[in-house]
Scaffold this active site. Sequence first.
Site, short mmCIF file in Angstrom:
data_model
loop_
_atom_site.label_atom_id
_atom_site.label_comp_id
_atom_site.label_asym_id
_atom_site.label_seq_id
_atom_site.Cartn_x
_atom_site.Cartn_y
_atom_site.Cartn_z
N GLU A 171 -3.50 -3.07 -3.44
CA GLU A 171 -3.15 -1.83 -2.75
C GLU A 171 -4.39 -0.95 -2.75
O GLU A 171 -4.73 -0.34 -3.77
CB GLU A 171 -1.97 -1.14 -3.45
CG GLU A 171 -0.68 -1.94 -3.44
CD GLU A 171 -0.13 -2.13 -2.05
OE1 GLU A 171 -0.50 -1.36 -1.13
OE2 GLU A 171 0.68 -3.05 -1.85
N CYS A 181 -3.73 7.86 -1.53
CA CYS A 181 -4.29 6.73 -0.79
C CYS A 181 -3.87 6.72 0.67
O CYS A 181 -4.57 6.15 1.51
CB CYS A 181 -3.93 5.41 -1.46
SG CYS A 181 -2.14 5.14 -1.62
#
Length: 468
Positions: free
Chosen positions: A215, A249
């Site tokens: 990720e 993110c």
Amino acid sequence: MSREHIRYIEETVARQRAFFQTGATKPVPKRLAALARLKAEIQAREQQLLNALQADLHKSHFEGYMCELGLNLDELGYLIQKTPQWARPQRRRTPLPQYVSKSYQLAEPYGVTLIMSPWNYPYLLSLDPLFGAVAAGNCVVLKPSAYAPHTSRCLAQLIEAVFPPEWVTVVEGGREQNAALLDQRFDYIFFTGSVDVGKMVMEKAAKHLTPVTLELGGKSPVIVDRSANIPLTAKRLAFGKLLNAGQTCVAPDYCLVDRTVKDQLVEELIRQFKKMLGPHPLENPDFVRIINRKHFNRLQGLLEGEAVLWGGGHREDPDHDTGWIAPTLIADTLEAKSKPMGEEIFGPILPILPYDHLDEAIRFIQAREKPLALYLFTRCRRVKERVLHHCSFGGGCINDTIIHLATHHMGFGGVGNSGMGSYHGKRSFDTFSHYRAIVDKATWLDLPMRYHPYNKKINAMLIRMFIH
């Protein structure tokens, strides 16, 4: 790193492997009981956990619960409810040539897994994958970030209160501990963090052919079409950019806006920033702090020499070696190569890039690495279809930001440079499970055609009847 610490990590992994091989983690009732204990401990330690978030990031208790613990508890409750169903054998159709049989898929845990989590959402991005790993029946070594030491310590204490170390354990520390862990042989690695470190994790995993979920991040674009509801667009865009001070993110990284509505959008963004944080954002008691001096200096460096439309200030924290960066709008163009457009910003800075035709914005995105998220603001169906057809990205929203990751019913993950694999809900269980395909064949019937010696004429006719 001392040989003693390396030996501790080696022994931790070996102890977990031995424990896993006993089969102790596989009974579903035992997994559910452990997850239920974990949920109760999170609820009992709520104030302690939120205080640690505030100490590391100056994150308010409201934002800490809304964006971390609340989502953790919601995900955990869902996994407890659904794991018995997911763990059962999954029946599949049996092809005619395999008559008489029954076919099914059977989920099995990988074994000893490593979860490496970042500092920006230290509970959410540590515990959510851990829930999936435990629900699937794995052992877990959890490595939180050293940049958030208070939450790292709380995570270690939380896990220690629920699990024996041979099942789940937390290894604290920095780069040396990361390197020592990646030298071990794991059965699965789940990493959340930067692209550069993600490449290193994948390189280390390749040595043992260990499967990975990565990720990562990237520059997540926003497209604002001329048909968008500009006041609402600005409100939702400001929310996404201010959350965790942009240290997210999937934060909106830059904004491509139709030139005809650019000035209106900038005006509305400024109004929303002031409305959300007050006339002096750097004094707002609920505004999240930049994690450390390194990132504080980096963000200030990105602003040097740039055309600031609004904002641009900063404030030192007298009690920590870092501070706050004000929400800042930067004027940019599709042709310019500004410093903020040269890297993932990961802070409350938003470049504004006007375009004349939607195709320009699409080509701009296509020319760059595939982002983790994309956000489109429009009321035009054709614009939605064109952007979704031509732009590749991990996930995103139409007419909002961030919220696509807050669901059990869809996976969250990247594509290309922004990552591989996904999790949340059943995707978490699937990520940490290997699905074995099983054919259980009857013994009362055994068709002879597949065995030597072949009767070519009869067998050829039968094979074509069954297989064609």
